[in-house]
Motif scaffolding. Structure first.
Motif, PDB file in Angstrom:
ATOM      1  N   ALA A  71     -37.193  -5.820 -60.826  1.00  0.00           N
ATOM      2  CA  ALA A  71     -38.348  -4.913 -60.816  1.00  0.00           C
ATOM      3  C   ALA A  71     -38.944  -4.766 -62.209  1.00  0.00           C
ATOM      4  O   ALA A  71     -40.168  -4.737 -62.377  1.00  0.00           O
ATOM      5  CB  ALA A  71     -37.933  -3.544 -60.262  1.00  0.00           C
ATOM      6  N   ASP A  72     -38.092  -4.671 -63.224  1.00  0.00           N
ATOM      7  CA  ASP A  72     -38.586  -4.553 -64.597  1.00  0.00           C
ATOM      8  C   ASP A  72     -39.363  -5.803 -65.006  1.00  0.00           C
ATOM      9  O   ASP A  72     -40.438  -5.720 -65.604  1.00  0.00           O
ATOM     10  CB  ASP A  72     -37.418  -4.321 -65.558  1.00  0.00           C
ATOM     11  N   PHE A  73     -38.807  -6.974 -64.682  1.00  0.00           N
ATOM     12  CA  PHE A  73     -39.490  -8.223 -65.021  1.00  0.00           C
ATOM     13  C   PHE A  73     -40.857  -8.292 -64.351  1.00  0.00           C
ATOM     14  O   PHE A  73     -41.869  -8.628 -65.000  1.00  0.00           O
ATOM     15  CB  PHE A  73     -38.632  -9.419 -64.602  1.00  0.00           C
ATOM     16  N   CYS A  74     -40.901  -7.973 -63.068  1.00  0.00           N
ATOM     17  CA  CYS A  74     -42.170  -8.052 -62.338  1.00  0.00           C
ATOM     18  C   CYS A  74     -43.201  -7.084 -62.909  1.00  0.00           C
ATOM     19  O   CYS A  74     -44.379  -7.439 -63.079  1.00  0.00           O
ATOM     20  CB  CYS A  74     -41.932  -7.756 -60.857  1.00  0.00           C
ATOM     21  N   ARG A  75     -42.775  -5.870 -63.242  1.00  0.00           N
ATOM     22  CA  ARG A  75     -43.700  -4.883 -63.811  1.00  0.00           C
ATOM     23  C   ARG A  75     -44.186  -5.323 -65.196  1.00  0.00           C
ATOM     24  O   ARG A  75     -45.381  -5.312 -65.488  1.00  0.00           O
ATOM     25  CB  ARG A  75     -43.012  -3.527 -63.887  1.00  0.00           C
ATOM     26  N   ARG A  76     -43.240  -5.737 -66.033  1.00  0.00           N
ATOM     27  CA  ARG A  76     -43.554  -6.035 -67.429  1.00  0.00           C
ATOM     28  C   ARG A  76     -44.436  -7.279 -67.572  1.00  0.00           C
ATOM     29  O   ARG A  76     -45.278  -7.360 -68.468  1.00  0.00           O
ATOM     30  CB  ARG A  76     -42.244  -6.235 -68.202  1.00  0.00           C
ATOM     31  N   PHE A  77     -44.250  -8.259 -66.685  1.00  0.00           N
ATOM     32  CA  PHE A  77     -44.997  -9.518 -66.805  1.00  0.00           C
ATOM     33  C   PHE A  77     -46.040  -9.676 -65.697  1.00  0.00           C
ATOM     34  O   PHE A  77     -46.508 -10.789 -65.450  1.00  0.00           O
ATOM     35  CB  PHE A  77     -44.023 -10.693 -66.829  1.00  0.00           C
ATOM     36  N   SER A  78     -46.368  -8.557 -65.045  1.00  0.00           N
ATOM     37  CA  SER A  78     -47.433  -8.530 -64.026  1.00  0.00           C
ATOM     38  C   SER A  78     -47.232  -9.576 -62.944  1.00  0.00           C
ATOM     39  O   SER A  78     -48.123 -10.389 -62.633  1.00  0.00           O
ATOM     40  CB  SER A  78     -48.813  -8.710 -64.694  1.00  0.00           C
ATOM     41  N   VAL A  79     -46.025  -9.571 -62.399  1.00  0.00           N
ATOM     42  CA  VAL A  79     -45.654 -10.499 -61.321  1.00  0.00           C
ATOM     43  C   VAL A  79     -45.450  -9.684 -60.046  1.00  0.00           C
ATOM     44  O   VAL A  79     -44.699  -8.699 -60.046  1.00  0.00           O
ATOM     45  CB  VAL A  79     -44.364 -11.257 -61.665  1.00  0.00           C
ATOM     46  N   SER A  80     -46.119 -10.057 -58.974  1.00  0.00           N
ATOM     47  CA  SER A  80     -45.897  -9.368 -57.698  1.00  0.00           C
ATOM     48  C   SER A  80     -44.637  -9.928 -57.045  1.00  0.00           C
ATOM     49  O   SER A  80     -44.274 -11.094 -57.258  1.00  0.00           O
ATOM     50  CB  SER A  80     -47.097  -9.542 -56.777  1.00  0.00           C
ATOM     51  N   ALA A  81     -43.981  -9.112 -56.248  1.00  0.00           N
ATOM     52  CA  ALA A  81     -42.734  -9.523 -55.582  1.00  0.00           C
ATOM     53  C   ALA A  81     -42.958 -10.766 -54.722  1.00  0.00           C
ATOM     54  O   ALA A  81     -42.077 -11.620 -54.595  1.00  0.00           O
ATOM     55  CB  ALA A  81     -42.187  -8.373 -54.738  1.00  0.00           C
ATOM     56  N   SER A  82     -44.161 -10.883 -54.158  1.00  0.00           N
ATOM     57  CA  SER A  82     -44.442 -12.029 -53.288  1.00  0.00           C
ATOM     58  C   SER A  82     -44.539 -13.346 -54.056  1.00  0.00           C
ATOM     59  O   SER A  82     -44.455 -14.423 -53.466  1.00  0.00           O
ATOM     60  CB  SER A  82     -45.744 -11.784 -52.515  1.00  0.00           C
ATOM     61  N   GLU A  83     -44.722 -13.270 -55.378  1.00  0.00           N
ATOM     62  CA  GLU A  83     -44.809 -14.483 -56.192  1.00  0.00           C
ATOM     63  C   GLU A  83     -43.445 -15.088 -56.503  1.00  0.00           C
ATOM     64  O   GLU A  83     -43.369 -16.235 -56.953  1.00  0.00           O
ATOM     65  CB  GLU A  83     -45.512 -14.172 -57.519  1.00  0.00           C
TER      66      GLU A  83
END
Length: 410
Positions: free
Chosen positions: A329-341
């Protein structure tokens, strides 16, 4: 002789390779795959290591082993770029111009850091074993460089034990990573992954008549007459590549422990690059991982068909509850990555991922032979003051030589 090798990592496989053929060798590995920390995932039509790996031009014994096993033709020399993530911004630190532009060190501090890098290969690391990395940096480079550059790196690597780590480790680390040009560090990687090395090692060990038993943890080692009982089976000699304190516990002997730390390493796949082309991005900002290692900014994307990223975290004791979800979750938030990616993700956890190179450790490393047992691994002298694949190969070769010298007429 009948010899037991405990552990199917690099040191265990190499020791078995050097003992098999003239002796009966049984290798026990608790996991369903060989390789230890060099084990790999099979993803569709490619292999990728559970923990990021590369080698260096000075890794003479590893390079010789690749040649012996006929996989040296897979070795590619690639460039590894670096950067620092500070206050939500990615700062590339590969080229001289990028380093000059880095805003969180003064020009004088950058010059001092550059001079230390140049000097690092000439410094006597043995003489630095009793000095902490913190004191060395404060004395030689000043508090600004320590607080803004080195302390976050030491914290992400060693956590609460960062103030105990020796300058020997730090200087060795700087020296081994100083082989760089304008395009970054010159690093080696096997086309198709280091799984090809592990597979060939296992194949050759078995061709020489040794048995490699996967999914077979060793739970007890006991003296019996002039030999040993391992899980109830009799052996003339035992080579253990487990951490010394683990060997001591299952064998009921007194071996001085080596401080270890655990690693939690997440591998994930995406359609796009999120670290601006940088291979190794150190995190200064507080995060549940200390580095983002974008493997396909190092190895060619065409080998995999998707961008591969490692999130590297070290820990002591136990991982917090829900750590895998927190990390992702931190990685996705910090690097603007959606879970679906995220195509897929996997978390590898090893509570004994590597030694903590505290001051004075050099004189506390176990010998190759303790209480009649033979020991080799990440804790062996060739892996001081920094572990490497080359060090584990040397340790495996050396412990096999010691076994053969101990029993010359067998």
């Amino acid at each position: 002789m009948k010899i037991c090798v405990v552990g199917g990592g690099l040191s265990g496989l190499v020791s078995a390779l050097n003992l098999a053929g003239t002796h009966q060798v049984d290798l026990f590995e608790r996991r369903p795959i060989a390789g230890g920390c060099l084990g790999s995932y099979r993803i569709d039509d490619y292999w990728i290591e559970e923990y990021y790996h590369h080698c260096f031009a000075g890794d003479a014994r590893l390079l010789s082993l690749l040649d012996t096993l006929q996989v040296a033709d897979r070795l590619e020399w690639l460039r590894g770029s670096t950067g620092y993530y500070v206050d939500g911004t990615i700062h590339p630190l590969t080229t001289p111009i990028e380093i000059l532009r880095y805003p969180h060190l003064t020009f004088t501090e950058k010059a001092r850091l550059g001079l230390l890098t140049l000097r690092s290969r000439r410094l006597d690391v043995a003489a630095l074993d009793g000095i902490t990395a913190k004191d060395f940096i404060l004395d030689n480079l000043g508090p600004g460089i320590y607080s803004s550059f080195f302390e976050p790196l030491l914290k992400s690597k060693f956590g609460d034990r960062r103030s105990e780590v020796s300058a020997a480790w730090l200087i060795s680390r700087i020296a081994i990573r100083s082989d760089r040009g304008a395009g970054g560090e010159r690093l080696g990687y096997l086309r198709g992954g280091f799984q090809h090395l592990i597979a060939r090692l296992q194949e050759e060990v078995e061709r020489l008549g040794a048995s490699v038993m996967l999914d077979s943890p060793v739970t007890e080692i006991r003296r019996e007459g002039g030999g040993w009982l391992v899980n109830g089976e009799t052996y003339d000699a035992v080579v253990s590549t487990l951490p010394p304190q683990v060997t001591a516990e299952i064998a009921g002997v007194d071996i001085a422990p080596v401080p270890y730390q655990g690693a939690a390493c997440m591998t994930l796949a995406l359609d796009r690059d999120v670290t601006d082309g940088i291979y190794w991005l150190n995190m200064k900002d507080a995060a549940p991982y200390g580095a983002v290692v974008s493997h396909t900014n190092f190895a060619p994307l065409a080998w995999y068909g998707e961008h591969l990223v490692y999130l590297a975290s070290y820990f002591a004791g136990r991982l917090p509850e829900g750590f895998e979800q927190t990390m992702l979750a931190d990685f996705c938030r910090r690097f603007s990555v959606s879970a679906s990616e995220v195509h897929w993700h996997r978390l590898a956890v090893d509570p004994y991922a590597g030694p903590v190179y505290t001051t004075g450790l050099r004189d506390r490393l176990p010998a190759y032979e303790e209480h009649g047992l033979f020991l080799a691994g990440m804790f062996s002298p060739p892996n001081y003051p920094e572990r490497s694949m080359n060090g584990s190969v040397v340790a495996g070769e050396e412990v096999a030589r010691r076994v053969l010298a101990r029993y010359p007429d067998a």
